[in-house]
Scaffold this motif. Structure first.
Motif, PDB file in Angstrom:
ATOM      1  N   ALA A   1       0.823  -1.214   0.000  1.00 10.51           N
ATOM      2  CA  ALA A   1       0.000   0.000   0.000  1.00 10.51           C
ATOM      3  C   ALA A   1       0.852   1.257   0.000  1.00 10.51           C
ATOM      4  CB  ALA A   1      -0.918   0.004   1.218  1.00 10.51           C
ATOM      5  N   TYR A   2       2.103   1.140   0.436  1.00  7.11           N
ATOM      6  CA  TYR A   2       2.960   2.322   0.544  1.00  7.11           C
ATOM      7  C   TYR A   2       3.842   2.518  -0.690  1.00  7.11           C
ATOM      8  CZ  TYR A   2       1.545   2.152   5.421  1.00  7.11           C
ATOM      9  OH  TYR A   2       0.820   2.125   6.568  1.00  7.11           O
ATOM     10  N   THR A   3       3.585   1.743  -1.738  1.00 11.78           N
ATOM     11  CA  THR A   3       4.338   1.931  -2.961  1.00 11.78           C
ATOM     12  C   THR A   3       3.436   2.595  -3.992  1.00 11.78           C
ATOM     13  OG1 THR A   3       3.679  -0.144  -3.959  1.00 11.78           O
ATOM     14  CG2 THR A   3       5.556  -0.210  -2.451  1.00 11.78           C
ATOM     15  N   SER A   4       3.907   2.675  -5.218  1.00  6.05           N
ATOM     16  CA  SER A   4       3.087   3.289  -6.257  1.00  6.05           C
ATOM     17  C   SER A   4       2.742   2.279  -7.353  1.00  6.05           C
ATOM     18  CB  SER A   4       3.843   4.482  -6.853  1.00  6.05           C
ATOM     19  OG  SER A   4       5.099   4.068  -7.337  1.00  6.05           O
ATOM     20  N   VAL A   5       3.017   0.999  -7.121  1.00  2.00           N
ATOM     21  CA  VAL A   5       2.731  -0.007  -8.148  1.00  2.00           C
ATOM     22  C   VAL A   5       1.224  -0.245  -8.250  1.00  2.00           C
ATOM     23  CG1 VAL A   5       4.938  -1.177  -7.773  1.00  2.00           C
ATOM     24  CG2 VAL A   5       2.891  -1.946  -6.536  1.00  2.00           C
ATOM     25  N   LYS A   6       0.835  -0.892  -9.351  1.00  7.72           N
ATOM     26  CA  LYS A   6      -0.572  -1.286  -9.498  1.00  7.72           C
ATOM     27  C   LYS A   6      -0.924  -2.300  -8.417  1.00  7.72           C
ATOM     28  CE  LYS A   6      -3.879  -3.655 -12.438  1.00  7.72           C
ATOM     29  NZ  LYS A   6      -4.611  -3.546 -13.679  1.00  7.72           N
ATOM     30  N   LEU A   7      -2.074  -2.144  -7.799  1.00  6.26           N
ATOM     31  CA  LEU A   7      -2.593  -3.163  -6.889  1.00  6.26           C
ATOM     32  C   LEU A   7      -3.761  -3.836  -7.601  1.00  6.26           C
ATOM     33  CD1 LEU A   7      -2.659  -1.328  -3.410  1.00  6.26           C
ATOM     34  CD2 LEU A   7      -0.899  -2.843  -4.318  1.00  6.26           C
ATOM     35  N   THR A   8      -3.554  -5.091  -8.017  1.00  8.33           N
ATOM     36  CA  THR A   8      -4.648  -5.793  -8.691  1.00  8.33           C
ATOM     37  C   THR A   8      -5.765  -6.044  -7.683  1.00  8.33           C
ATOM     38  OG1 THR A   8      -3.545  -7.879  -8.253  1.00  8.33           O
ATOM     39  CG2 THR A   8      -3.168  -6.897 -10.412  1.00  8.33           C
ATOM     40  N   ALA A   9      -6.960  -6.266  -8.207  1.00 11.32           N
ATOM     41  CA  ALA A   9      -8.143  -6.373  -7.348  1.00 11.32           C
ATOM     42  C   ALA A   9      -7.943  -7.440  -6.282  1.00 11.32           C
ATOM     43  CB  ALA A   9      -9.366  -6.690  -8.202  1.00 11.32           C
ATOM     44  N   HIS A  10      -8.297  -7.080  -5.069  1.00  8.65           N
ATOM     45  CA  HIS A  10      -8.116  -7.974  -3.929  1.00  8.65           C
ATOM     46  C   HIS A  10      -9.151  -7.633  -2.856  1.00  8.65           C
ATOM     47  CE1 HIS A  10      -5.869  -4.293  -2.971  1.00  8.65           C
ATOM     48  NE2 HIS A  10      -6.144  -4.553  -1.688  1.00  8.65           N
ATOM     49  N   THR A  11      -9.269  -8.498  -1.855  1.00  9.57           N
ATOM     50  CA  THR A  11      -9.998  -8.132  -0.648  1.00  9.57           C
ATOM     51  C   THR A  11      -8.964  -7.888   0.448  1.00  9.57           C
ATOM     52  OG1 THR A  11     -10.317 -10.479  -0.048  1.00  9.57           O
ATOM     53  CG2 THR A  11     -12.067  -9.420  -1.295  1.00  9.57           C
ATOM     54  N   ASP A  12      -9.315  -7.063   1.442  1.00  3.65           N
ATOM     55  CA  ASP A  12      -8.361  -6.713   2.501  1.00  3.65           C
ATOM     56  C   ASP A  12      -8.480  -7.666   3.691  1.00  3.65           C
ATOM     57  OD1 ASP A  12      -7.131  -4.610   1.224  1.00  3.65           O
ATOM     58  OD2 ASP A  12      -7.580  -3.136   2.793  1.00  3.65           O
ATOM     59  N   LEU A  13      -7.374  -7.827   4.375  1.00  3.95           N
ATOM     60  CA  LEU A  13      -7.289  -8.657   5.596  1.00  3.95           C
ATOM     61  C   LEU A  13      -7.770 -10.090   5.352  1.00  3.95           C
ATOM     62  CD1 LEU A  13      -8.057  -6.365   8.659  1.00  3.95           C
ATOM     63  CD2 LEU A  13      -6.173  -6.296   7.029  1.00  3.95           C
ATOM     64  N   VAL A  14      -7.319 -10.660   4.231  1.00  3.22           N
ATOM     65  CA  VAL A  14      -7.685 -12.044   3.878  1.00  3.22           C
ATOM     66  C   VAL A  14      -7.163 -13.058   4.884  1.00  3.22           C
ATOM     67  CG1 VAL A  14      -7.962 -11.864   1.376  1.00  3.22           C
ATOM     68  CG2 VAL A  14      -5.671 -12.041   2.360  1.00  3.22           C
ATOM     69  N   SER A  15      -6.100 -12.715   5.597  1.00  3.88           N
ATOM     70  CA  SER A  15      -5.522 -13.683   6.529  1.00  3.88           C
ATOM     71  C   SER A  15      -6.200 -13.658   7.890  1.00  3.88           C
ATOM     72  CB  SER A  15      -4.021 -13.422   6.673  1.00  3.88           C
ATOM     73  OG  SER A  15      -3.794 -12.055   6.879  1.00  3.88           O
ATOM     74  N   ARG A  16      -7.240 -12.811   8.019  1.00  6.47           N
ATOM     75  CA  ARG A  16      -8.038 -12.784   9.241  1.00  6.47           C
ATOM     76  C   ARG A  16      -9.215 -13.745   9.104  1.00  6.47           C
ATOM     77  NH1 ARG A  16      -5.812  -9.864  13.563  1.00  6.47           N
ATOM     78  NH2 ARG A  16      -4.140  -8.730  12.548  1.00  6.47           N
ATOM     79  N   GLU A  17      -9.588 -14.374  10.207  1.00  8.51           N
ATOM     80  CA  GLU A  17     -10.731 -15.286  10.155  1.00  8.51           C
ATOM     81  C   GLU A  17     -11.973 -14.574   9.622  1.00  8.51           C
ATOM     82  OE1 GLU A  17     -11.976 -16.998  13.919  1.00  8.51           O
ATOM     83  OE2 GLU A  17     -12.212 -18.890  12.828  1.00  8.51           O
ATOM     84  N   ALA A  18     -12.222 -13.362  10.104  1.00 12.72           N
ATOM     85  CA  ALA A  18     -13.319 -12.552   9.563  1.00 12.72           C
ATOM     86  C   ALA A  18     -12.718 -11.388   8.790  1.00 12.72           C
ATOM     87  CB  ALA A  18     -14.217 -12.043  10.684  1.00 12.72           C
ATOM     88  N   GLN A  19     -12.894 -11.397   7.487  1.00 15.24           N
ATOM     89  CA  GLN A  19     -12.478 -10.232   6.722  1.00 15.24           C
ATOM     90  C   GLN A  19     -13.382  -9.063   7.123  1.00 15.24           C
ATOM     91  OE1 GLN A  19     -11.197 -11.341   2.405  1.00 15.24           O
ATOM     92  NE2 GLN A  19     -13.176 -12.282   2.727  1.00 15.24           N
TER      93      GLN A  19
ATOM     94  N   PRO B   1       7.021  -7.856  11.650  1.00 13.48           N
ATOM     95  CA  PRO B   1       7.799  -8.134  12.875  1.00 13.48           C
ATOM     96  C   PRO B   1       6.926  -8.481  14.082  1.00 13.48           C
ATOM     97  CG  PRO B   1       8.756  -6.276  11.721  1.00 13.48           C
ATOM     98  CD  PRO B   1       7.517  -6.664  10.954  1.00 13.48           C
ATOM     99  N   ASP B   2       5.731  -7.898  14.194  1.00  9.04           N
ATOM    100  CA  ASP B   2       4.913  -8.165  15.383  1.00  9.04           C
ATOM    101  C   ASP B   2       3.606  -8.893  15.075  1.00  9.04           C
ATOM    102  OD1 ASP B   2       3.683  -6.164  14.062  1.00  9.04           O
ATOM    103  OD2 ASP B   2       3.565  -4.760  15.737  1.00  9.04           O
ATOM    104  N   THR B   3       3.452  -9.397  13.868  1.00 12.58           N
ATOM    105  CA  THR B   3       2.182 -10.030  13.494  1.00 12.58           C
ATOM    106  C   THR B   3       2.445 -11.289  12.674  1.00 12.58           C
ATOM    107  OG1 THR B   3       1.218  -7.806  13.299  1.00 12.58           O
ATOM    108  CG2 THR B   3      -0.070  -9.613  12.398  1.00 12.58           C
ATOM    109  N   ASP B   4       1.633 -12.325  12.906  1.00 15.72           N
ATOM    110  CA  ASP B   4       1.674 -13.519  12.059  1.00 15.72           C
ATOM    111  C   ASP B   4       0.278 -14.132  12.081  1.00 15.72           C
ATOM    112  OD1 ASP B   4       2.100 -15.874  10.718  1.00 15.72           O
ATOM    113  OD2 ASP B   4       3.993 -16.332  11.740  1.00 15.72           O
ATOM    114  N   VAL B   5      -0.587 -13.694  11.154  1.00 17.35           N
ATOM    115  CA  VAL B   5      -1.978 -14.162  11.126  1.00 17.35           C
ATOM    116  C   VAL B   5      -2.219 -15.011   9.894  1.00 17.35           C
ATOM    117  CG1 VAL B   5      -3.212 -12.491  12.559  1.00 17.35           C
ATOM    118  CG2 VAL B   5      -2.553 -11.879  10.237  1.00 17.35           C
ATOM    119  N   SER B   6      -3.058 -16.023  10.055  1.00 18.13           N
ATOM    120  CA  SER B   6      -3.333 -16.935   8.957  1.00 18.13           C
ATOM    121  C   SER B   6      -4.758 -17.458   9.051  1.00 18.13           C
ATOM    122  CB  SER B   6      -2.342 -18.102   9.002  1.00 18.13           C
ATOM    123  OG  SER B   6      -2.650 -19.029   7.977  1.00 18.13           O
ATOM    124  N   ALA B   7      -5.403 -17.653   7.900  1.00 18.52           N
ATOM    125  CA  ALA B   7      -6.752 -18.227   7.843  1.00 18.52           C
ATOM    126  C   ALA B   7      -6.885 -18.962   6.520  1.00 18.52           C
ATOM    127  CB  ALA B   7      -7.821 -17.139   7.951  1.00 18.52           C
ATOM    128  N   ALA B   8      -7.625 -20.068   6.528  1.00 17.44           N
ATOM    129  CA  ALA B   8      -7.800 -20.861   5.303  1.00 17.44           C
ATOM    130  C   ALA B   8      -9.283 -21.058   5.012  1.00 17.44           C
ATOM    131  CB  ALA B   8      -7.106 -22.215   5.444  1.00 17.44           C
TER     132      ALA B   8
END
Ligand code: OGA
Ligand code: ZN
Ligand code: ZN
Length: 367
Positions: free
Chosen positions: A177-195, A248-255
């Motif tokens: 998000a802090y760069t200027s490259v194209k961000l292809t369509a996505h949903t946010d916080l996919v690695s959270r159990e509840a987006q 560094p302070d986060t490691d979240v995962s959801a499948a």
């Protein structure tokens, strides 16, 4: 609602009460279900073999073998009929969209109308429910104004990015998000159990070349995949995909599957972020089908038929259901001018609660 359509007739079968309303609709209710839902406060146990009558005014009046009486209004029964057809009919009215439809139907409202009264608020939330997104215009560009807009809807959803987060190019990128490259369509916080449900992206300044916003109706694309490649659709609704976010302070995962359905086969959510997909971990025979299906879905997400691209100006805020509508942005050139957005989230149950309460108030006012 009460008393709009009364009950015309009711009959007992060995396990159910069959109800027919005056408008011709019909449904069956199991004895155990009715006893369990008896509106009086003492009821806990289910029993069978009740007597029944339909009272003047269309109520259903049941007398159980133990002498207990239950009284159900016609409207309440109609709202809770639970056969599949009734459940499907009660689904939210969604308009699935492609870019063509958005040429004439772009949902947008003014900030002042949303903030000043409940009519404006319920109108806006209704558009979000129907289309999965709405653009709010003419917002002040003061720092943090997006929080005011979001709090109008409900509690803010916190995350490792904080309640209010920034999207701007920075010298040392620590997230895409802090760069200027194209961000292809996505949903946010996919690695959270509840987006998160609603996402707000408020444009404070957008003076650089490029950086157009992208929105894609994930449910419309899923429907297109089902129509054209049904086997791929089945694969994406049934293959668990893990997503993982580490810092560094986060490691979240959801499948979860990329396309997630509810128990009746209706769309529940889309979960898609190429950047955060973890290594696939499924049985061998599912690997090749998954990649073929994933590629087909990804191509449809980028298809100009579905990829809506538009420019946010200072004071515009795109608001979307992050679990249905994917978002992204085109590449931009930070040398040509600043680009700065501020964002936040509100969870799905919070914004739907707000909408229901407002509709309840409206119903009440109409009487
Ligand atoms: C993001 C994002 C959109 C934009 O930061 O996740 O999607 O317009 N940004 O920069
Ligand atoms: Zn009771
Ligand atoms: Zn994003």
């Amino acid at each position: 609602m009460d008393g709009e359509v009364g009950i015309r007739s009711a009959g007992i079968t060995p396990h159910t009460v069959a109800v027919r309303w005056e408008d011709g609709t019909a449904a069956q209710f199991h004895h155990v279900w009715l006893r369990d839902n008896c509106p009086c406060t003492q009821c806990r146990h289910a029993e069978v073999g009740e007597r029944l009558s339909v009272e003047a005014g269309g109520h259903l009046d049941l007398t159980w073998p133990d002498g207990h009486r239950s009284r159900f209004s016609a409207a309440w029964l109609a709202q809770h009929a639970y056969e599949r057809d009734h459940r499907v009919a009660r689904r939210p009215q969604r308009t699935l969209w492609d870019t063509n439809r958005m040429r004439t139907e772009l949902p947008e409202v003014d900030f002042a109308d949303v903030m000043s009264g409940d009519d404006g608020l319920v109108h806006w939330l209704g558009l979000l429910r129907r289309y999965g997104f709405c653009i709010v215009r003419q917002m002040p560009t003061a720092d943090g104004t997006v929080l005011e807009l979001a709090r109008r809807v409900g509690n803010l959803r916190d995350s490792n990015f904080g309640l209010l987060w920034q999207v701007e190019s920075r010298p040392v990128p620590d997230s895409l998000a802090y760069t200027s490259v194209k961000l292809t369509a996505h949903t946010d916080l996919v690695s959270r159990e509840a987006q998160p449900g609603l996402q707000f992206l408020h444009c404070l300044v957008n003076d650089s070349t490029g950086g157009e916003s992208i929105l894609v109706d994930g449910f419309a694309v899923a429907e297109e995949l089902r129509r054209t490649e049904p086997a791929h659709w089945v694969t994406l609704t049934s293959t668990p995909v893990a997503f993982r976010y580490q810092s560094p302070d986060t490691d979240v995962s959801a499948a979860f599957p990329v396309i997630r359905l509810d128990a009746d086969g209706g769309y529940y959510e889309v979960r898609y972020s190429n950047a955060l997909m973890a290594p696939l971990a499924v049985d061998h025979d599912r690997v090749l089908p998954f990649y073929a299906a994933y590629r087909a879905f990804s191509e449809l997400l980028r298809d100009p038929r579905f990829e809506l691209s538009f420019r946010l100006g200072a004071g515009d805020c795109e608001v979307f259901d992050n679990r249905r509508v994917l978002h992204g942005r085109q590449e931009f050139d930070p040398q040509t001018g600043p680009r700065h957005l501020q964002g936040c989230y509100v969870d799905t149950d919070d914004w739907l609660s707000r909408l229901r309460v407002l509709q309840r108030t409206q119903d009440f006012r109409l009487r």
